[in-house]
Write a protein that holds these residues in place. Structure first.
Motif: not given
Length: 313
Positions: A36-53
């Motif tokens: 959620k933090y990464l999505a708020h920061a404009g990096i990517c969507s939440r789903r994309e953030a989970e993939t990056l992790i």
């Protein structure tokens, strides 16, 4: 219900946190989940953030994450693909007069032009509040706050969507009453729709249509169910925001100091309490500038009671 605490906040997750003993320990309640933090920061969507992790491309305080079940705050050092992530900026919103012929998406598999091909490159990562289909014109709201977009889209929030629809066919009181009661099209139930006949020109009619749900192609499908074929559709209002005299293809930012007041407490998000950055008003999209919609109704008022100022050239 109390959240589980086994996700990293309140215990060390890597060497960097051990070294930072002088820094105040952030409480579990202070943080938000990393995706959620990464999505708020404009990096990517939440789903994309989970993939990056899952791919090992996200680090917090020097420790590579292998699970999205971690909470972070702005005091943590977060890196994605080796680059430091800046804390999310305050909530911002723009009104865009979408011309017909553009897709409301970041990219289109068929290669058709999208709204993002025509928006300023200086615009931060934004999401749309709802969508407008290819041939629909008018008001499209953009925001850098995904939580705000979701709240505004929910039927429970009660925000009305106003459209002017030009439709071929015969408008009868019975048809308008049927729309008001709600209709079912292809197994999909559409809630009450307020439709008012404004005028008739030949076999075409201009109607003012008010929705409270905003399902996919709702206006076109609902009017078709009562024998009316929509051949032009313009959204003129979404909640408290009005298209008014905003020219086709033009983008205008809602003043940051007025946004929270315009939306009210029920739609306030966590980020809206942050201090806003200086707004960039009067941005012009890339590409040619088109004219405003014909017969789009009398000029309205801007959110917050402002009078419309002429767009910058």
């Amino acid at each position: 219900m109390t959240e589980r605490r086994e996700t990293g906040r309140g215990r060390n997750i890597g060497p960097a946190r051990n070294k930072a003993k002088a820094a105040p320990e952030a409480k579990w309640e202070d943080g938000e989940r990393i995706a959620k933090y990464l999505a708020h920061a404009g990096i990517c969507s939440r789903r994309e953030a989970e993939t990056l992790i899952s791919e090992g491309k996200v680090m917090v305080n020097g420790e590579r994450l292998d699970s999205p079940a971690v909470k972070v705050t702005a005091r943590d050092q977060i890196k994605v693909r080796g680059k430091i992530v800046r804390p999310p900026e305050a909530t911002r919103m723009w009104m865009y007069h979408k011309p017909a012929g553009l897709i409301t998406a970041t990219r289109d598999p068929e290669g058709r032009p999208t709204i993002f091909d025509h928006l300023p490159k200086s615009l931060p990562r934004v999401v749309t509040v709802g969508r407008l289909d290819l041939t629909t014109e008018g008001l499209l709201l953009l925001t850098n706050d995904g939580e705000l977009a979701r709240k505004m889209e929910l039927p429970a929030t009660g925000l009305e969507r106003h459209y002017r629809a030009r439709a071929h066919g015969r408008v009868t009181p019975e048809a308008l009453e049927e729309l008001k009661k709600g209709v079912i099209v292809d197994g999909v139930e559409y809630a009450s729709i307020d439709a008012t006949l404004e005028r008739t020109t030949g076999t075409n009619n201009w109607l003012h249509v008010i929705l409270r749900e905003g399902k996919n192609r709702e206006v076109r499908k609902a009017l078709a169910s009562v024998g009316l074929t929509v051949n032009r559709l313009i959204r003129i209002k979404y909640g408290p925001f009005e298209l008014a005299e905003l020219a086709s293809g033009t983008l205008e930012e809602v003043p940051a100091e007025q946004l929270a007041r315009i939306l009210g407490e029920e739609i306030r998000t966590q980020r809206m309490s942050q201090a806003p950055e200086r707004p960039q008003r009067g941005q012009r999209p890339n590409g040619p500038r088109g004219g405003g919609p014909r017969n789009s109704g009398p000029p309205g008022r801007r959110p917050g009671g402002q009078k419309k100022r002429p767009p910058r050239r």
